[in-house]
Motif scaffolding. Sequence first.
Motif, PDB file in Angstrom:
ATOM      1  N   SER A 273      -3.000  -2.329 -12.226  1.00 49.43           N
ATOM      2  CA  SER A 273      -3.561  -2.559 -10.889  1.00 49.43           C
ATOM      3  C   SER A 273      -2.750  -1.857  -9.795  1.00 49.43           C
ATOM      4  O   SER A 273      -3.311  -1.319  -8.847  1.00 49.43           O
ATOM      5  CB  SER A 273      -3.701  -4.049 -10.597  1.00 49.43           C
ATOM      6  OG  SER A 273      -2.438  -4.655 -10.600  1.00 49.43           O
ATOM      7  N   LYS A 274      -1.431  -1.848  -9.931  1.00 51.74           N
ATOM      8  CA  LYS A 274      -0.588  -1.188  -8.902  1.00 51.74           C
ATOM      9  C   LYS A 274      -0.846   0.321  -8.916  1.00 51.74           C
ATOM     10  O   LYS A 274      -0.942   0.954  -7.874  1.00 51.74           O
ATOM     11  CB  LYS A 274       0.900  -1.459  -9.159  1.00 51.74           C
ATOM     12  CG  LYS A 274       1.331  -2.833  -8.736  1.00 51.74           C
ATOM     13  CD  LYS A 274       1.502  -2.893  -7.204  1.00 51.74           C
ATOM     14  CE  LYS A 274       1.454  -4.327  -6.714  1.00 51.74           C
ATOM     15  NZ  LYS A 274       0.783  -4.520  -5.449  1.00 51.74           N
ATOM     16  N   TRP A 275      -0.947   0.864 -10.143  1.00 55.21           N
ATOM     17  CA  TRP A 275      -1.226   2.297 -10.259  1.00 55.21           C
ATOM     18  C   TRP A 275      -2.585   2.603  -9.622  1.00 55.21           C
ATOM     19  O   TRP A 275      -2.727   3.556  -8.853  1.00 55.21           O
ATOM     20  CB  TRP A 275      -1.216   2.717 -11.740  1.00 55.21           C
ATOM     21  CG  TRP A 275      -1.644   4.131 -11.939  1.00 55.21           C
ATOM     22  CD1 TRP A 275      -0.884   5.248 -11.732  1.00 55.21           C
ATOM     23  CD2 TRP A 275      -2.943   4.588 -12.323  1.00 55.21           C
ATOM     24  NE1 TRP A 275      -1.635   6.375 -11.969  1.00 55.21           N
ATOM     25  CE2 TRP A 275      -2.908   5.998 -12.335  1.00 55.21           C
ATOM     26  CE3 TRP A 275      -4.136   3.948 -12.659  1.00 55.21           C
ATOM     27  CZ2 TRP A 275      -4.011   6.778 -12.675  1.00 55.21           C
ATOM     28  CZ3 TRP A 275      -5.240   4.716 -12.989  1.00 55.21           C
ATOM     29  CH2 TRP A 275      -5.176   6.124 -12.994  1.00 55.21           C
TER      30      TRP A 275
ATOM     31  N   GLU B  26      -4.132   1.014  -7.302  1.00 56.27           N
ATOM     32  CA  GLU B  26      -4.033   0.891  -5.846  1.00 56.27           C
ATOM     33  C   GLU B  26      -3.481   2.191  -5.240  1.00 56.27           C
ATOM     34  O   GLU B  26      -3.990   2.683  -4.233  1.00 56.27           O
ATOM     35  CB  GLU B  26      -3.110  -0.290  -5.513  1.00 56.27           C
ATOM     36  CG  GLU B  26      -3.314  -0.811  -4.117  1.00 56.27           C
ATOM     37  CD  GLU B  26      -2.425  -2.023  -3.828  1.00 56.27           C
ATOM     38  OE1 GLU B  26      -1.573  -2.387  -4.664  1.00 56.27           O
ATOM     39  OE2 GLU B  26      -2.588  -2.591  -2.750  1.00 56.27           O
ATOM     40  N   SER B  27      -2.467   2.745  -5.906  1.00 57.47           N
ATOM     41  CA  SER B  27      -1.869   3.972  -5.346  1.00 57.47           C
ATOM     42  C   SER B  27      -2.856   5.140  -5.439  1.00 57.47           C
ATOM     43  O   SER B  27      -2.939   5.970  -4.533  1.00 57.47           O
ATOM     44  CB  SER B  27      -0.548   4.299  -6.051  1.00 57.47           C
ATOM     45  OG  SER B  27      -0.812   4.727  -7.365  1.00 57.47           O
TER      46      SER B  27
ATOM     47  N   SER C 260      -7.440  -7.293  -2.600  1.00 62.56           N
ATOM     48  CA  SER C 260      -6.963  -8.093  -3.733  1.00 62.56           C
ATOM     49  C   SER C 260      -7.994  -9.151  -4.059  1.00 62.56           C
ATOM     50  O   SER C 260      -8.637  -9.694  -3.167  1.00 62.56           O
ATOM     51  CB  SER C 260      -5.652  -8.786  -3.383  1.00 62.56           C
ATOM     52  OG  SER C 260      -4.698  -7.819  -3.053  1.00 62.56           O
TER      53      SER C 260
END
Length: 253
Positions: A206-208, A210-211, A222
């Motif tokens: 999920s963080k990847w 988002e970037s 979110s």
Amino acid sequence: MNSYNVAIVGAGPGGIFAAYELKKQKPELSVVVIEKGSALHRRKCPIDGVKIKSCINCPSCSIMNGFGGAGAFSDGKYNITNEFGGDLYKYVGADEAIELMEYVDAINVENGGAESRLFASERLDIAKLCLQNDLHLLKAKVRHLGTDINYIVLENLYNQLKDQVDFVFNTEVQTIEREGERFVLTCPKEQFTADKVIISTGRSGSKWMESICQSLSIPTESSRIDIGVRVEVPYDIFSDMTDALYESKIVYR
Ligand SMILES: Cc1cc2nc3c(=O)[nH]c(=O)nc-3n(C[C@H](O)[C@H](O)[C@H](O)COP(=O)(O)OP(=O)(O)OC[C@H]3O[C@@H](n4cnc5c(N)ncnc54)[C@H](O)[C@@H]3O)c2cc1C
């Protein structure tokens, strides 16, 4: 460079069912699924309790990553409800969301899940008791495949898709960039181009994601996370509740 109509990042349930539906509705499309973990039968955690007793932080965790995604070795419980487990209903409407869940359930049943049972957990008397104590009993139908059948269903889905879709395992997508009307996906050893990209990287990615969305100027938000808390007590203490609620009512298909 490998060129496709659609590139799907992640071979968890989201990616698998995206590929399944694309090929069903538009068989002429070329589709690639790029997954950082391994094929299902190669997903093996090295902890053997003898030589390796605890996590050695593999570059890609076989428990969380690979064909079937995070829940590949889970109990295989598929909840058919809008009351927890996501907010799809906000985007497609409540009835449509349930229809989609039932559609996925039917595919699981067709692909090896026919022996499993569908349960309901609805008891007005207990719901009332809960409300009197400011608690809310959430309703759901639950398909309980179990770990073994869950694996077989995934295996069957893979066998059905593998001749129609290119699966590229052990390959992490690092960047996605726009080049004119197409997208370029860069991985450590190769690049892919596609007209459309579906990012389905689950919680672990999920963080990847988002970037990547930020770099492509795609707004993100979110969503809710449901956290399960397991409380263990002697059977007698909660048996009235669990006998009534846990897989007590079978809904036959
Ligand atoms: C132990 C456990 C038990 C569970 N049990 C259940 C259950 O019984 N019932 C239930 O409904 N849910 C269960 N869940 C939750 C369920 O597994 C998830 O909701 C579901 O897997 C989400 O699917 P997904 O496709 O969105 O993401 P995921 O399953 O997380 O799949 C995403 C995939 O993307 C890949 N990926 C990530 N980043 C990249 C990248 N940059 N490049 C390439 N690939 C990438 C990952 O390797 C992964 O395989 C369980 C989860 C766990 C961990």
